[in-house]
Design a protein around this motif. Structure first.
Motif, PDB file in Angstrom:
ATOM      1  N   ASP A 199       5.498 -25.045  -7.300  1.00 49.28           N
ATOM      2  CA  ASP A 199       6.427 -24.909  -8.416  1.00 49.28           C
ATOM      3  C   ASP A 199       7.404 -23.765  -8.211  1.00 49.28           C
ATOM      4  OD1 ASP A 199       4.818 -22.733  -8.686  1.00 49.28           O
ATOM      5  OD2 ASP A 199       4.109 -23.186 -10.703  1.00 49.28           O
ATOM      6  N   GLY A 200       7.273 -23.075  -7.084  1.00 46.07           N
ATOM      7  CA  GLY A 200       8.205 -21.996  -6.771  1.00 46.07           C
ATOM      8  C   GLY A 200       7.966 -20.710  -7.523  1.00 46.07           C
ATOM      9  N   ALA A 201       6.908 -20.655  -8.339  1.00 47.23           N
ATOM     10  CA  ALA A 201       6.696 -19.470  -9.169  1.00 47.23           C
ATOM     11  C   ALA A 201       6.175 -18.286  -8.363  1.00 47.23           C
ATOM     12  CB  ALA A 201       5.734 -19.793 -10.308  1.00 47.23           C
ATOM     13  N   TYR A 202       5.434 -18.573  -7.304  1.00 42.69           N
ATOM     14  CA  TYR A 202       4.837 -17.496  -6.513  1.00 42.69           C
ATOM     15  C   TYR A 202       5.224 -17.677  -5.058  1.00 42.69           C
ATOM     16  CZ  TYR A 202       1.999 -17.519 -10.729  1.00 42.69           C
ATOM     17  OH  TYR A 202       1.601 -17.512 -12.019  1.00 42.69           O
ATOM     18  N   SER A 203       5.498 -16.579  -4.414  1.00 45.81           N
ATOM     19  CA  SER A 203       5.883 -16.658  -3.017  1.00 45.81           C
ATOM     20  C   SER A 203       5.586 -15.328  -2.353  1.00 45.81           C
ATOM     21  CB  SER A 203       7.380 -16.990  -2.895  1.00 45.81           C
ATOM     22  OG  SER A 203       7.743 -17.081  -1.537  1.00 45.81           O
ATOM     23  N   ILE A 204       5.248 -15.393  -1.077  1.00 40.84           N
ATOM     24  CA  ILE A 204       5.029 -14.167  -0.324  1.00 40.84           C
ATOM     25  C   ILE A 204       5.442 -14.427   1.117  1.00 40.84           C
ATOM     26  CG2 ILE A 204       2.599 -14.704   0.188  1.00 40.84           C
ATOM     27  CD1 ILE A 204       2.095 -11.650  -0.066  1.00 40.84           C
ATOM     28  N   VAL A 205       6.058 -13.422   1.704  1.00 40.55           N
ATOM     29  CA  VAL A 205       6.490 -13.511   3.092  1.00 40.55           C
ATOM     30  C   VAL A 205       5.640 -12.554   3.914  1.00 40.55           C
ATOM     31  CG1 VAL A 205       8.411 -13.227   4.676  1.00 40.55           C
ATOM     32  CG2 VAL A 205       8.826 -14.096   2.372  1.00 40.55           C
ATOM     33  N   LEU A 206       5.008 -13.084   4.963  1.00 34.65           N
ATOM     34  CA  LEU A 206       4.141 -12.282   5.812  1.00 34.65           C
ATOM     35  C   LEU A 206       4.751 -12.176   7.197  1.00 34.65           C
ATOM     36  CD1 LEU A 206       0.768 -13.960   4.815  1.00 34.65           C
ATOM     37  CD2 LEU A 206       1.660 -11.790   3.968  1.00 34.65           C
ATOM     38  N   ARG A 207       4.303 -11.171   7.921  1.00 32.93           N
ATOM     39  CA  ARG A 207       4.744 -11.074   9.311  1.00 32.93           C
ATOM     40  C   ARG A 207       4.146 -12.223  10.103  1.00 32.93           C
ATOM     41  NH1 ARG A 207       4.070  -6.662  12.101  1.00 32.93           N
ATOM     42  NH2 ARG A 207       3.768  -5.190  10.412  1.00 32.93           N
ATOM     43  N   THR A 218      -0.076  -2.645   0.218  1.00 27.91           N
ATOM     44  CA  THR A 218       0.668  -3.310  -0.857  1.00 27.91           C
ATOM     45  C   THR A 218       0.802  -4.801  -0.572  1.00 27.91           C
ATOM     46  OG1 THR A 218       2.695  -2.691   0.289  1.00 27.91           O
ATOM     47  CG2 THR A 218       1.966  -1.274  -1.501  1.00 27.91           C
ATOM     48  N   THR A 219       1.058  -5.142   0.698  1.00 30.79           N
ATOM     49  CA  THR A 219       1.154  -6.557   1.053  1.00 30.79           C
ATOM     50  C   THR A 219      -0.193  -7.240   0.881  1.00 30.79           C
ATOM     51  OG1 THR A 219       2.846  -5.969   2.666  1.00 30.79           O
ATOM     52  CG2 THR A 219       1.877  -8.154   2.862  1.00 30.79           C
ATOM     53  N   LEU A 220      -1.244  -6.526   1.248  1.00 35.56           N
ATOM     54  CA  LEU A 220      -2.583  -7.057   1.056  1.00 35.56           C
ATOM     55  C   LEU A 220      -2.828  -7.385  -0.414  1.00 35.56           C
ATOM     56  CD1 LEU A 220      -5.693  -7.304   1.863  1.00 35.56           C
ATOM     57  CD2 LEU A 220      -5.806  -4.920   1.198  1.00 35.56           C
ATOM     58  N   SER A 221      -2.454  -6.457  -1.273  1.00 42.71           N
ATOM     59  CA  SER A 221      -2.654  -6.676  -2.703  1.00 42.71           C
ATOM     60  C   SER A 221      -1.836  -7.866  -3.188  1.00 42.71           C
ATOM     61  CB  SER A 221      -2.277  -5.410  -3.463  1.00 42.71           C
ATOM     62  OG  SER A 221      -2.372  -5.626  -4.846  1.00 42.71           O
ATOM     63  N   ASN A 222      -0.584  -7.958  -2.713  1.00 47.45           N
ATOM     64  CA  ASN A 222       0.263  -9.084  -3.116  1.00 47.45           C
ATOM     65  C   ASN A 222      -0.312 -10.411  -2.625  1.00 47.45           C
ATOM     66  OD1 ASN A 222       2.045  -7.315  -4.317  1.00 47.45           O
ATOM     67  ND2 ASN A 222       3.361  -7.164  -2.509  1.00 47.45           N
ATOM     68  N   LEU A 223      -0.856 -10.388  -1.414  1.00 47.47           N
ATOM     69  CA  LEU A 223      -1.413 -11.621  -0.867  1.00 47.47           C
ATOM     70  C   LEU A 223      -2.646 -12.058  -1.668  1.00 47.47           C
ATOM     71  CD1 LEU A 223      -1.331 -13.782   1.303  1.00 47.47           C
ATOM     72  CD2 LEU A 223      -2.666 -12.283   2.793  1.00 47.47           C
ATOM     73  N   THR A 226      -9.894  -6.466   6.809  1.00 50.67           N
ATOM     74  CA  THR A 226     -10.474  -5.310   7.485  1.00 50.67           C
ATOM     75  C   THR A 226      -9.403  -4.247   7.697  1.00 50.67           C
ATOM     76  OG1 THR A 226     -12.032  -6.739   8.627  1.00 50.67           O
ATOM     77  CG2 THR A 226     -11.711  -4.537   9.524  1.00 50.67           C
ATOM     78  N   GLU A 227      -9.733  -3.049   7.288  1.00 51.79           N
ATOM     79  CA  GLU A 227      -8.781  -1.945   7.450  1.00 51.79           C
ATOM     80  C   GLU A 227      -9.022  -1.300   8.810  1.00 51.79           C
ATOM     81  OE1 GLU A 227      -9.048   1.027   4.459  1.00 51.79           O
ATOM     82  OE2 GLU A 227      -6.978   1.685   4.735  1.00 51.79           O
ATOM     83  N   ASP A 228      -8.231  -1.694   9.789  1.00 52.81           N
ATOM     84  CA  ASP A 228      -8.412  -1.166  11.138  1.00 52.81           C
ATOM     85  C   ASP A 228      -7.964   0.284  11.243  1.00 52.81           C
ATOM     86  OD1 ASP A 228      -9.329  -3.640  12.109  1.00 52.81           O
ATOM     87  OD2 ASP A 228      -7.257  -4.353  12.192  1.00 52.81           O
ATOM     88  N   ARG A 229      -6.856   0.539  10.626  1.00 55.12           N
ATOM     89  CA  ARG A 229      -6.356   1.901  10.575  1.00 55.12           C
ATOM     90  C   ARG A 229      -6.057   2.234   9.128  1.00 55.12           C
ATOM     91  NH1 ARG A 229      -1.374   2.613  12.950  1.00 55.12           N
ATOM     92  NH2 ARG A 229      -0.956   0.370  12.929  1.00 55.12           N
ATOM     93  N   ASP A 230      -5.890   3.492   8.877  1.00 52.94           N
ATOM     94  CA  ASP A 230      -5.695   3.892   7.497  1.00 52.94           C
ATOM     95  C   ASP A 230      -4.437   3.229   6.932  1.00 52.94           C
ATOM     96  OD1 ASP A 230      -6.014   5.118   5.111  1.00 52.94           O
ATOM     97  OD2 ASP A 230      -5.064   7.002   5.727  1.00 52.94           O
ATOM     98  N   GLY A 231      -4.625   2.359   5.955  1.00 52.11           N
ATOM     99  CA  GLY A 231      -3.496   1.702   5.312  1.00 52.11           C
ATOM    100  C   GLY A 231      -3.023   0.453   5.997  1.00 52.11           C
ATOM    101  N   TYR A 232      -3.646   0.038   7.070  1.00 57.46           N
ATOM    102  CA  TYR A 232      -3.225  -1.163   7.790  1.00 57.46           C
ATOM    103  C   TYR A 232      -4.421  -2.094   7.947  1.00 57.46           C
ATOM    104  CZ  TYR A 232       1.107   1.236   8.737  1.00 57.46           C
ATOM    105  OH  TYR A 232       2.300   1.879   8.581  1.00 57.46           O
TER     106      TYR A 232
END
Lengths: 119, 573
Positions: free
Chosen positions: B439-447, B495-500, B534-540
């Protein structure tokens, strides 16, 4: 530094642990079951679990601290707890059972804490 | 702006004004200040004031929106210099028998401008002019705040009478005063005394521009709609025809807002088991000649939409005519599932001609959508021309055109022909992994994911090994094929993790659209939203997820876009 306090909400005990090892994890507890129909269509059955998340932290601590953690588990098993990590407060349960201290090397233990949100 | 009173006095002869219903507004009522009871009838669709008698006045019961309005009327003189006669209009007229209001009246050879406050008359202006026998004059009494003004226009030559009583071509006031004696939002009226005049085209508008006095909207609409609906019918056939001859389609007496609309709509909607469908909307012109030697045979099919405004015609708004706008719109849309072929042609010509202020806009959308189809072609041709012939003062001409064209096709069953057209021009190749709810209401762009991504295709089939050791494999072509995509994405921020995670929760169990880094689009379900981050590095964080769905083919289709734009100019030195 990661702090675990319990029982919630009458916090009477605080367990102070060092920062966990890298490769800590978190995951959603929501699940999806898929069923493929004969006509090729897909049906899904979901358990939302209110978007709760599960966290897993690993620590390398000294013998005394490891036993302190063990005492906490014995005293507060099955009770709701509060975890504070990176200035974020999590409320839920320590779900790992059995609690295990392993990998002892020269008075050091490797312990794992699994915490599931239950606000 | 609309008039709150408008009356062309169109009625049966001898109808009394009090029994007459105006075009707009309330009823005409005898004012209490009248001497006797004037019985002014309508004759030849005018108000015949020849038998008005002693002074009499009428007011219209329509309440003006505010005290600021303009009242106007056409007055015809007979050229007799009878100074005791006259006719005109009231503004801000109270209904009380003791007169309060502003009055302008015209008699043969003189214009009088008066105010009345509780029965006390004060002359605000009196001006002689050269009256022409049996000539229509148009009186305007304007009350805007404390500015009370009077204009008078002779209607055969459109000249205006100025403050000296002399005719001039440019618009001007006869009288203009500042007066705050009467500020009520009271009635508009008409008055006469021993009148030997005819009245026509009475109007009172609710704003300060006299154009509102003459605002008229003429609308002509012709709509032909043909609908065809079918549900699980083998053949649905509905033939409707519109036959007839339109020999005269005209909008007359335009004053400010001429408008004409001609719409033809043909729609076919079919659901369920469809065997055939068709919708034809046609306009055709046919000329047939049978006589030998007929020199000329012409067949013309024209669709035109014209709006024309002329400035300065009699009875038009003398304070200026609004702009003239012309819109000619066509929409051609042909969408059907599983066609053998799909073709859509839209031809449009839009032309604007003006003496100044050239402005031309041409816009349209052409869409072709095909289901399981081989040829999906879309040709879009546009020609836009602006030309102007000279003015030595303004030497510019512009032409701008914005154009977009898109075509999509997909083939669900026949995988051999799924990709149509050029294979090296994907429509979308943003280089990202995009997840979007349908429905186009939610979207996320990932690497982009790691290169260990995998695509798994699983078939329903039967494997049996006989006693003799033979292997028998069977699969029905209708059995399911399940395709699964597995991605691992590294180093995504918290932040991307939370959005995902939020996206997963919002679309849990629902079909989503996944567009990969090559522009290929998939539709399916994220089957493992509970995979571990999994948090491999701090914040990633590193995350792997599984997506089950099917590819939406049609990323590669033919699309041709032709465009011609031309600007020409001839300058007169």
């Amino acid at each position: 530094m990661l702090i675990i306090q319990g029982p919630f909400p009458q916090l009477s005990t605080a367990l102070i642990l060092p920062s966990p090892e890298e490769t800590n994890t978190q995951q959603l507890t929501s699940t999806v079951q898929t069923k493929r129909m004969m006509d090729g269509s897909l049906r899904t059955h979901v358990k939302r679990r209110n978007g709760r998340k599960k966290y897993r932290w690993e620590f390398v601590v000294g013998n005394a601290k490891a036993k302190e953690v063990e005492d906490y588990f014995i005293a507060n098993a099955g009770r709701k707890a509060q975890a504070i990590w990176q200035d974020v407060v999590y409320i839920g349960y320590l779900t790992l059972n059995p609690f295990e201290m392993g990998g002892q090397v020269a008075e050091y233990y490797r312990i794992t804490i699994e915490f599931e949100e239950r606000p | 702006m609309a008039n709150f009173v408008a009356d062309t006095f169109t009625d049966t002869d001898s109808t009394a004004l009090t029994a007459h219903t105006p075009d707009t507004g309330g009823t005409w009522t005898v004012h209490g200040s009248s001497i006797g009871t004037p019985t002014v009838p309508i004759v030849s669709n005018k108000l015949d004031a020849s038998s008005w008698g002693l002074y009499g006045a009428y007011y219209n019961t329509a309440t003006p929106p505010s005290a600021d309005y303009v009242v106007a009327v056409d007055v015809q003189t007979d050229g007799t210099s009878d100074t005791t006669s006259g006719g005109g209009v009231f503004a801000r007229l109270s209904s009380s028998a003791t007169l309060t209001g502003y009055l302008v009246r015209l008699q043969a050879g003189r214009l009088f401008f008066q105010k009345f406050v509780s029965g006390t008359a004060t002359t605000l202006g009196s001006q002689a002019y050269s009256a022409v026998s049996n000539q229509d004059y148009r009186l305007y009494l304007s009350c805007i705040g404390t500015t009370i003004s009077v204009k008078c226009q002779r209607l055969d030559n459109l000249n205006w009478i100025n403050s000296s009583g002399v005719e001039q071509a440019s618009e001007t006031n006869v009288f203009s005063v500042t007066d705050s004696s009467v500020t009520l939002a009271a009635f508009a009226g008409i008055a006469g005394r021993n009148a030997i005049y005819g009245f026509d085209n009475y109007a009172a508008g609710d704003d300060g521009t006299l154009s509102s006095t003459f605002e008229e909207t003429v609308t002509s609409t012709m709509t032909f709609v043909e609908n065809l609906n079918g549900l699980e019918e083998l053949v649905v056939d509905d033939l409707s025809s519109l036959a007839g001859e339109i020999t005269f389609f005209n909008v007359e007496d335009d004053r400010e807002v001429p408008e004409t609309t001609l719409a033809l709509v043909s729609t076919v909607i079919m659901e369920g088991l469809i065997q055939g469908e068709g919708s034809t909307l046609s306009l055709s012109g046919l000329a047939v000649g049978e006589l030998f030697g007929q020199p000329e045979l012409a067949d013309t099919l024209g669709i035109s939409d014209v709006a024309t405004g002329v400035l300065g015609v009699p009875h038009s708004a003398p304070w200026g005519v609004g702009g003239v706008a012309q819109t000619l719109s066509f929409v051609s849309d042909f969408t059907t599932a599983r066609p053998a072929s799909a073709s859509n042609t839209l031809t449009l010509t839009d032309e604007a001609i003006a003496s100044y202020g050239l402005d031309s806009t041409l816009a349209f959308v052409s869409t072709v959508s095909g289901g399981i189809s081989h040829p999906v072609e879309q040709d879009l041709g546009i020609t836009q021309v602006i030309s102007r012939a000279g003015s030595e003062w303004v030497r510019s001409a512009t032409s701008s055109m914005t154009l977009s064209s898109s075509a999509n096709a997909w083939s669900g069953d026949d995988k051999c022909f799924r990709r149509l057209g050029s294979s090296n021009v994907p429509i979308a190749a943003a280089g990202d992994l995009t997840l979007t709810s349908l429905d186009g209401a939610y979207s996320i762009v990932l690497r982009n994911p790691e290169t260990d991504n995998s695509r798994r295709t699983a078939f329903d089939r039967v494997l049996r090994e006989t006693r003799g050791g033979d292997l028998i494999v069977f699969r029905d072509t209708g059995w399911n094929v399940v395709q699964t995509l597995l991605f691992t994405i590294t180093a995504i921020k918290t932040t991307t993790l939370s959005n995902l995670q939020t996206f997963f929760l919002n679309t849990l169990g629902k079909e989503i659209s996944l567009t990969d880094w090559l522009g290929e689009e998939w539709t399916g379900v994220v089957t493992r939203p509970d995979e571990t981050f999994t948090e491999d590095r701090d914040g990633y964080w590193t995350f792997a997820f599984e997506f089950e769905g099917s590819k939406a083919d049609g990323s590669f289709v033919y699309q041709n876009l032709g465009l011609t734009q031309e600007v020409s100019q001839t300058v007169v030195p």
